[in-house]
Design a protein around this motif. Sequence first.
Motif, PDB file in Angstrom:
ATOM      1  N   GLU A  12       0.859  -1.320  -0.030  1.00 44.77           N
ATOM      2  CA  GLU A  12       0.036  -0.033  -0.090  1.00 44.77           C
ATOM      3  C   GLU A  12       0.835   1.338   0.005  1.00 44.77           C
ATOM      4  O   GLU A  12       1.166   2.008   1.055  1.00 44.77           O
ATOM      5  CB  GLU A  12      -0.983   0.107   1.308  1.00 44.77           C
ATOM      6  N   PRO A  13       1.352   1.780  -0.981  1.00 42.69           N
ATOM      7  CA  PRO A  13       2.394   2.856  -1.220  1.00 42.69           C
ATOM      8  C   PRO A  13       1.767   4.256  -0.619  1.00 42.69           C
ATOM      9  O   PRO A  13       2.575   4.683   0.247  1.00 42.69           O
ATOM     10  CB  PRO A  13       2.220   2.884  -2.884  1.00 42.69           C
ATOM     11  N   GLU A  14       0.742   4.501  -0.639  1.00 38.54           N
ATOM     12  CA  GLU A  14       0.296   6.011   0.012  1.00 38.54           C
ATOM     13  C   GLU A  14       0.278   5.646   1.371  1.00 38.54           C
ATOM     14  O   GLU A  14       0.697   6.603   2.478  1.00 38.54           O
ATOM     15  CB  GLU A  14      -1.129   6.083  -0.544  1.00 38.54           C
ATOM     16  N   ARG A  15      -0.332   4.490   1.952  1.00 37.10           N
ATOM     17  CA  ARG A  15      -0.323   4.351   3.634  1.00 37.10           C
ATOM     18  C   ARG A  15       1.074   4.278   4.080  1.00 37.10           C
ATOM     19  O   ARG A  15       1.378   4.820   4.990  1.00 37.10           O
ATOM     20  CB  ARG A  15      -0.962   2.936   3.648  1.00 37.10           C
ATOM     21  N   VAL A  16       2.013   3.597   3.608  1.00 36.83           N
ATOM     22  CA  VAL A  16       3.490   3.585   3.823  1.00 36.83           C
ATOM     23  C   VAL A  16       4.229   4.839   3.669  1.00 36.83           C
ATOM     24  O   VAL A  16       4.840   5.158   4.663  1.00 36.83           O
ATOM     25  CB  VAL A  16       4.277   2.225   3.246  1.00 36.83           C
ATOM     26  N   ALA A  17       3.912   5.464   2.618  1.00 37.88           N
ATOM     27  CA  ALA A  17       4.617   6.720   2.486  1.00 37.88           C
ATOM     28  C   ALA A  17       4.014   7.799   3.690  1.00 37.88           C
ATOM     29  O   ALA A  17       4.977   8.697   3.914  1.00 37.88           O
ATOM     30  CB  ALA A  17       4.375   7.190   0.972  1.00 37.88           C
ATOM     31  N   ARG A  18       2.832   7.868   3.764  1.00 39.01           N
ATOM     32  CA  ARG A  18       2.239   8.793   4.839  1.00 39.01           C
ATOM     33  C   ARG A  18       2.802   8.497   6.165  1.00 39.01           C
ATOM     34  O   ARG A  18       3.057   9.125   7.004  1.00 39.01           O
ATOM     35  CB  ARG A  18       0.833   8.741   4.774  1.00 39.01           C
ATOM     36  N   PHE A  19       3.148   7.129   6.569  1.00 41.87           N
ATOM     37  CA  PHE A  19       3.812   6.598   7.710  1.00 41.87           C
ATOM     38  C   PHE A  19       5.078   7.587   7.940  1.00 41.87           C
ATOM     39  O   PHE A  19       5.555   7.957   8.937  1.00 41.87           O
ATOM     40  CB  PHE A  19       3.769   5.107   7.724  1.00 41.87           C
ATOM     41  N   TRP A  20       5.836   7.063   6.975  1.00 37.08           N
ATOM     42  CA  TRP A  20       7.168   7.671   6.662  1.00 37.08           C
ATOM     43  C   TRP A  20       7.241   9.348   6.751  1.00 37.08           C
ATOM     44  O   TRP A  20       8.191   9.657   7.351  1.00 37.08           O
ATOM     45  CB  TRP A  20       8.172   7.088   5.481  1.00 37.08           C
ATOM     46  N   CYS A  21       6.503   9.969   6.105  1.00 33.58           N
ATOM     47  CA  CYS A  21       6.164  11.468   6.418  1.00 33.58           C
ATOM     48  C   CYS A  21       6.070  11.694   7.960  1.00 33.58           C
ATOM     49  O   CYS A  21       6.578  12.687   8.178  1.00 33.58           O
ATOM     50  CB  CYS A  21       5.032  11.937   5.528  1.00 33.58           C
ATOM     51  N   GLU A  22       5.212  10.783   8.609  1.00 26.12           N
ATOM     52  CA  GLU A  22       5.402  11.168  10.261  1.00 26.12           C
ATOM     53  C   GLU A  22       6.452  10.995  10.789  1.00 26.12           C
ATOM     54  O   GLU A  22       6.969  11.805  11.694  1.00 26.12           O
ATOM     55  CB  GLU A  22       3.962  10.458  10.716  1.00 26.12           C
ATOM     56  N   VAL A  23       7.293   9.988  10.282  1.00 23.42           N
ATOM     57  CA  VAL A  23       8.536   9.525  10.995  1.00 23.42           C
ATOM     58  C   VAL A  23       9.596  10.686  10.767  1.00 23.42           C
ATOM     59  O   VAL A  23      10.134  11.072  11.746  1.00 23.42           O
ATOM     60  CB  VAL A  23       8.970   8.006  10.656  1.00 23.42           C
ATOM     61  N   LEU A  24       9.608  10.950   9.737  1.00 28.42           N
ATOM     62  CA  LEU A  24      10.849  11.958   9.278  1.00 28.42           C
ATOM     63  C   LEU A  24      10.293  13.365   8.998  1.00 28.42           C
ATOM     64  O   LEU A  24      11.332  14.079   8.871  1.00 28.42           O
ATOM     65  CB  LEU A  24      11.437  11.353   7.958  1.00 28.42           C
ATOM     66  N   GLY A  25       9.120  13.798   9.437  1.00 29.85           N
ATOM     67  CA  GLY A  25       8.821  14.886   9.096  1.00 29.85           C
ATOM     68  C   GLY A  25       8.832  15.456   7.519  1.00 29.85           C
ATOM     69  O   GLY A  25       9.238  16.639   7.097  1.00 29.85           O
ATOM     70  N   TYR A  26       8.702  14.538   6.869  1.00 27.76           N
ATOM     71  CA  TYR A  26       8.529  14.628   5.296  1.00 27.76           C
ATOM     72  C   TYR A  26       7.491  15.293   4.924  1.00 27.76           C
ATOM     73  O   TYR A  26       6.223  14.981   5.804  1.00 27.76           O
ATOM     74  CB  TYR A  26       9.039  13.272   4.370  1.00 27.76           C
ATOM     75  N   VAL A  27       7.183  15.688   3.554  1.00 26.92           N
ATOM     76  CA  VAL A  27       5.851  16.073   3.056  1.00 26.92           C
ATOM     77  C   VAL A  27       5.667  15.397   1.834  1.00 26.92           C
ATOM     78  O   VAL A  27       6.420  14.951   0.995  1.00 26.92           O
ATOM     79  CB  VAL A  27       5.837  17.314   2.907  1.00 26.92           C
ATOM     80  N   VAL A  28       4.297  15.243   1.297  1.00 30.86           N
ATOM     81  CA  VAL A  28       3.767  14.793   0.048  1.00 30.86           C
ATOM     82  C   VAL A  28       3.883  15.987  -0.893  1.00 30.86           C
ATOM     83  O   VAL A  28       3.113  16.979  -0.500  1.00 30.86           O
ATOM     84  CB  VAL A  28       2.453  14.160   0.276  1.00 30.86           C
ATOM     85  N   PRO A  29       4.718  16.148  -2.138  1.00 28.58           N
ATOM     86  CA  PRO A  29       4.580  17.048  -2.901  1.00 28.58           C
ATOM     87  C   PRO A  29       3.057  17.101  -3.563  1.00 28.58           C
ATOM     88  O   PRO A  29       2.113  16.358  -3.390  1.00 28.58           O
ATOM     89  CB  PRO A  29       5.236  16.646  -4.067  1.00 28.58           C
ATOM     90  N   PRO A  30       2.940  18.470  -3.866  1.00 26.55           N
ATOM     91  CA  PRO A  30       1.515  18.713  -4.637  1.00 26.55           C
ATOM     92  C   PRO A  30       1.131  17.767  -5.873  1.00 26.55           C
ATOM     93  O   PRO A  30       2.312  17.451  -6.365  1.00 26.55           O
ATOM     94  CB  PRO A  30       1.590  20.384  -4.965  1.00 26.55           C
ATOM     95  N   PRO A  31       0.090  17.628  -6.173  1.00 26.88           N
ATOM     96  CA  PRO A  31      -0.405  16.756  -7.135  1.00 26.88           C
ATOM     97  C   PRO A  31       0.000  17.352  -8.654  1.00 26.88           C
ATOM     98  O   PRO A  31       0.317  18.613  -8.631  1.00 26.88           O
ATOM     99  CB  PRO A  31      -1.914  16.691  -7.157  1.00 26.88           C
ATOM    100  N   PRO A  32       0.161  16.902  -9.585  1.00 25.79           N
ATOM    101  CA  PRO A  32       0.475  17.539 -10.680  1.00 25.79           C
ATOM    102  C   PRO A  32      -0.739  18.378 -11.166  1.00 25.79           C
ATOM    103  O   PRO A  32      -1.644  18.618 -10.709  1.00 25.79           O
ATOM    104  CB  PRO A  32       0.265  16.433 -11.898  1.00 25.79           C
TER     105      PRO A  32
END
Length: 144
Positions: A15-35
């Motif tokens: 589940e790419p989005e779920r795992v990405a959002r987990f790592w955003c929380e871990v590292l203080g990362y952000v999801v870039p804006p959509p195209p």
Amino acid sequence: MSSIRQVQVTFDCAEPERVARFWCEVLGYVVPPPPEGFATWGDFHRTLPPERQGAGFVCGDPSGVGPRLYFQRVPEGKVVKNRVHLDVRVGTGLVGEERLAALEAECARLSALGATRVRVLLADEYDESCIVMQDIEGNEFCLD
């Protein structure tokens, strides 16, 4: 010869989005804006063929210093130990009980996000203490 200036770390997952959002929380990362032209990533993904919808997701360091993380859907689950893992450096410069307290506090925060504590590796004559953990899909990482 030119030097490499950017690194992307890629995670295989279900589940790419779920795992990405987990790592955003871990590292203080952000999801870039959509195209451009899309209000959300969901809107963008719905324009893709069904087999490509939700097949990948990305997040990055808002300061641009850390590596970009890419999460790609794969059909198989995790079977063996990771050959590469992330060390989340929360105890840098700390030693002894102060280091363990910082590691334990971060372990509690990440456990609340769905991470799993695997074991504590206590300091020895070569290395400081760390906590081995797994993310929400079982990928190992260390609190270091």
